[in-house]
Design a protein around this motif. Structure first.
Motif, PDB file in Angstrom:
ATOM      1  N   UNK A 251       0.835  -1.207   0.000  1.00 50.34           N
ATOM      2  CA  UNK A 251       0.000   0.000   0.000  1.00 50.34           C
ATOM      3  C   UNK A 251       0.869   1.256   0.000  1.00 50.34           C
ATOM      4  N   UNK A 252       1.933   1.254   0.797  1.00 46.61           N
ATOM      5  CA  UNK A 252       2.833   2.413   0.841  1.00 46.61           C
ATOM      6  C   UNK A 252       3.506   2.636  -0.509  1.00 46.61           C
ATOM      7  N   UNK A 253       3.961   1.566  -1.133  1.00 49.05           N
ATOM      8  CA  UNK A 253       4.606   1.699  -2.445  1.00 49.05           C
ATOM      9  C   UNK A 253       3.648   2.250  -3.485  1.00 49.05           C
ATOM     10  N   UNK A 254       2.383   1.865  -3.402  1.00 48.89           N
ATOM     11  CA  UNK A 254       1.383   2.406  -4.327  1.00 48.89           C
ATOM     12  C   UNK A 254       1.219   3.908  -4.115  1.00 48.89           C
ATOM     13  N   UNK A 255       1.140   4.333  -2.864  1.00 41.92           N
ATOM     14  CA  UNK A 255       1.000   5.763  -2.557  1.00 41.92           C
ATOM     15  C   UNK A 255       2.210   6.537  -3.070  1.00 41.92           C
ATOM     16  N   UNK A 256       3.402   6.019  -2.842  1.00 42.85           N
ATOM     17  CA  UNK A 256       4.611   6.709  -3.310  1.00 42.85           C
ATOM     18  C   UNK A 256       4.668   6.771  -4.832  1.00 42.85           C
ATOM     19  N   UNK A 257       4.190   5.717  -5.477  1.00 39.47           N
ATOM     20  CA  UNK A 257       4.217   5.673  -6.935  1.00 39.47           C
ATOM     21  C   UNK A 257       3.349   6.760  -7.551  1.00 39.47           C
ATOM     22  N   UNK A 258       2.254   7.098  -6.898  1.00 42.70           N
ATOM     23  CA  UNK A 258       1.365   8.133  -7.433  1.00 42.70           C
ATOM     24  C   UNK A 258       1.682   9.515  -6.844  1.00 42.70           C
ATOM     25  N   UNK A 259       2.816   9.608  -6.137  1.00 45.85           N
ATOM     26  CA  UNK A 259       3.266  10.905  -5.646  1.00 45.85           C
ATOM     27  C   UNK A 259       2.819  11.279  -4.256  1.00 45.85           C
ATOM     28  N   UNK A 260       2.219  10.339  -3.510  1.00 45.22           N
ATOM     29  CA  UNK A 260       1.769  10.613  -2.155  1.00 45.22           C
ATOM     30  C   UNK A 260       2.899  10.552  -1.139  1.00 45.22           C
ATOM     31  N   UNK A 261       2.599  10.945   0.086  1.00 42.90           N
ATOM     32  CA  UNK A 261       3.627  11.044   1.124  1.00 42.90           C
ATOM     33  C   UNK A 261       3.854   9.749   1.870  1.00 42.90           C
ATOM     34  N   UNK A 262       2.806   8.983   2.127  1.00 44.40           N
ATOM     35  CA  UNK A 262       2.985   7.750   2.889  1.00 44.40           C
ATOM     36  C   UNK A 262       1.689   7.277   3.511  1.00 44.40           C
ATOM     37  N   UNK A 263       1.815   6.548   4.618  1.00 41.66           N
ATOM     38  CA  UNK A 263       0.669   5.950   5.298  1.00 41.66           C
ATOM     39  C   UNK A 263       0.668   6.302   6.778  1.00 41.66           C
ATOM     40  N   UNK A 264      -0.528   6.246   7.372  1.00 43.49           N
ATOM     41  CA  UNK A 264      -0.682   6.222   8.822  1.00 43.49           C
ATOM     42  C   UNK A 264      -1.289   4.864   9.168  1.00 43.49           C
ATOM     43  N   UNK A 265      -0.606   4.120  10.033  1.00 41.84           N
ATOM     44  CA  UNK A 265      -1.035   2.775  10.429  1.00 41.84           C
ATOM     45  C   UNK A 265      -1.506   2.826  11.875  1.00 41.84           C
ATOM     46  N   UNK A 266      -2.690   2.271  12.144  1.00 39.69           N
ATOM     47  CA  UNK A 266      -3.287   2.365  13.473  1.00 39.69           C
ATOM     48  C   UNK A 266      -3.666   0.983  14.010  1.00 39.69           C
ATOM     49  N   UNK A 267      -3.575   0.862  15.307  1.00 38.20           N
ATOM     50  CA  UNK A 267      -4.107  -0.286  16.012  1.00 38.20           C
ATOM     51  C   UNK A 267      -5.607  -0.055  16.196  1.00 38.20           C
ATOM     52  N   UNK A 268      -6.463  -0.882  15.590  1.00 36.48           N
ATOM     53  CA  UNK A 268      -7.910  -0.639  15.691  1.00 36.48           C
ATOM     54  C   UNK A 268      -8.443  -0.751  17.115  1.00 36.48           C
ATOM     55  N   UNK A 269      -7.700  -1.424  17.991  1.00 35.20           N
ATOM     56  CA  UNK A 269      -8.160  -1.626  19.367  1.00 35.20           C
ATOM     57  C   UNK A 269      -7.660  -0.544  20.317  1.00 35.20           C
ATOM     58  N   UNK A 270      -6.871   0.401  19.799  1.00 38.38           N
ATOM     59  CA  UNK A 270      -6.211   1.370  20.674  1.00 38.38           C
ATOM     60  C   UNK A 270      -7.159   2.473  21.113  1.00 38.38           C
ATOM     61  N   UNK A 271      -6.980   2.914  22.345  1.00 39.78           N
ATOM     62  CA  UNK A 271      -7.672   4.090  22.832  1.00 39.78           C
ATOM     63  C   UNK A 271      -6.906   5.322  22.347  1.00 39.78           C
ATOM     64  N   UNK A 272      -7.447   6.501  22.635  1.00 33.99           N
ATOM     65  CA  UNK A 272      -6.756   7.736  22.271  1.00 33.99           C
ATOM     66  C   UNK A 272      -5.634   7.991  23.274  1.00 33.99           C
ATOM     67  N   UNK A 273      -4.426   8.289  22.756  1.00 31.46           N
ATOM     68  CA  UNK A 273      -3.245   8.468  23.599  1.00 31.46           C
ATOM     69  C   UNK A 273      -2.687   9.882  23.442  1.00 31.46           C
ATOM     70  N   UNK A 274      -3.307  10.873  24.045  1.00 33.83           N
ATOM     71  CA  UNK A 274      -2.850  12.251  23.846  1.00 33.83           C
ATOM     72  C   UNK A 274      -1.448  12.496  24.398  1.00 33.83           C
ATOM     73  N   UNK A 275      -0.688  13.321  23.655  1.00 41.56           N
ATOM     74  CA  UNK A 275       0.637  13.698  24.108  1.00 41.56           C
ATOM     75  C   UNK A 275       1.683  12.628  23.958  1.00 41.56           C
ATOM     76  N   UNK A 276       1.355  11.530  23.282  1.00 42.05           N
ATOM     77  CA  UNK A 276       2.297  10.422  23.174  1.00 42.05           C
ATOM     78  C   UNK A 276       2.536  10.076  21.707  1.00 42.05           C
ATOM     79  N   UNK A 277       3.704   9.517  21.457  1.00 42.03           N
ATOM     80  CA  UNK A 277       3.999   8.856  20.190  1.00 42.03           C
ATOM     81  C   UNK A 277       4.287   7.403  20.539  1.00 42.03           C
ATOM     82  N   UNK A 278       3.447   6.506  20.100  1.00 41.56           N
ATOM     83  CA  UNK A 278       3.702   5.098  20.377  1.00 41.56           C
ATOM     84  C   UNK A 278       3.240   4.231  19.211  1.00 41.56           C
ATOM     85  N   UNK A 279       3.386   2.939  19.369  1.00 42.27           N
ATOM     86  CA  UNK A 279       3.151   2.006  18.266  1.00 42.27           C
ATOM     87  C   UNK A 279       1.677   1.830  17.914  1.00 42.27           C
TER      88      UNK A 279
END
Length: 312
Positions: free
Chosen positions: A184-212
């Protein structure tokens, strides 16, 4: 007659008892290169295209809508978005809508300038929505619903394309393997896009943090760095800015001379305009980072007017 400059407030002016400061106001994406593989969430994961716009969130109450930056500064140039954001908020019985201020084909620094404009309205900017929370969830006063549930609520709104002219739902997809995400990322880059955001569907909102639980994947690595000083150029750039000296990890400095326009080089070398960039946060992209912590082929992408702190 010239437009009058409006006076903006901050999120904290409207919510003085809010329990977090501006550096921990919202959840941020963790760059893939900083992932801890031991903490990677389990598949399936959700992913969407990473739009190269400006992070925004809207707070909708009974009578009004206010739009803010990631650090809580109010945007006054996006009045056209408010009726549709209000309608979405009331349809979902929610209060906070998180979106990307984005205009297709327009560079991010231009969109950022439009959002910060205090004199003019910028109808070119659309609201590309990817999350919605109650104020209690955003505030941290109750348990947050998993991301998948919050997105499904947005998805349940019928006929987005017919009901809204300026608000758009960012499509989310599911991946069962990292190979799916790479394709999916390679497809986005091929058409000139910046990239992807990948999320854990089970995750709660984590304000002020950068995590997996929320990861950004870009073709190149990218850091937001503070400009410490300027270096004079040589040759045809003599008497102009040759490079930006930026603060990097562990007290190191990165010298970036690529990506500046001739107009920027001339303007910023002037004693009257150097502070437009010195002391500011800028986005620096690079091919890779070596094992010795050296950025390969660093280049200036733009000033991050929406940020007040660098990555290091």
């Amino acid at each position: 007659m010239a437009n009058k400059k409006k006076t903006s407030k901050t999120f904290f002016d409207y919510h003085p008892d809010f329990p977090r400061d501006k550096s921990h106001l919202i959840q941020l994406c963790l760059p893939r290169e900083k992932m801890n593989n031991k903490k990677t969430p389990q598949f399936p994961l959700m992913y969407s295209e990473k739009l190269d716009g400006v992070f925004c969130f809207a707070v909708c109450d009974t009578f009004s809508v206010h739009i803010f930056s990631r650090t809580g500064e109010e945007y006054l140039s996006l009045e056209h978005l408010k009726p549709e954001l209000y309608d979405i908020s009331k349809t979902l019985c929610t209060d906070v809508i998180i979106f990307e201020g984005y205009a297709k084909g327009v560079p991010q620094p231009t969109v950022s300038g439009w959002c910060r404009d205090t004199k003019n309205q910028h109808y070119e900017v659309g609201a590309y929505i990817h999350d919605a929370l109650s104020l209690d969830e955003f505030w941290g006063m109750c348990k947050t619903r998993p991301y998948e549930e919050r997105y499904q609520a947005l998805e349940s709104i019928e006929d987005w394309q017919y009901n809204y002219r300026h608000a758009f739902l960012v499509p989310q997809y599911y991946a069962d393997t990292w190979s799916d995400i790479e394709k999916a990322a390679n497809h986005i880059w091929k058409i000139g896009g910046e990239g992807l955001v990948v999320r854990d569907p089970c995750a709660i909102y984590n304000p002020g943090k950068r995590n997996e639980t929320m990861i950004k994947i870009k073709k190149d690595i990218s850091y937001d760095l503070k400009v410490l000083s300027l270096q004079e150029g040589t040759g045809k750039y003599k008497g102009m800015t040759g490079a930006l000296v930026c603060q990097f990890r562990d007290g190191k400095e990165v010298v970036v001379g690529t990506g500046l326009t001739d107009a920027q080089r001339k303007r910023w070398w002037s004693e009257f305009f150097y502070d437009e960039v010195v002391g500011k946060i800028v986005q620096i992209d690079a091919m890779t980072e070596s094992t010795k912590g050296v950025l390969r082929e660093p280049r200036f992408k733009g000033i991050r007017h929406d940020k007040t702190e660098g990555d290091f």
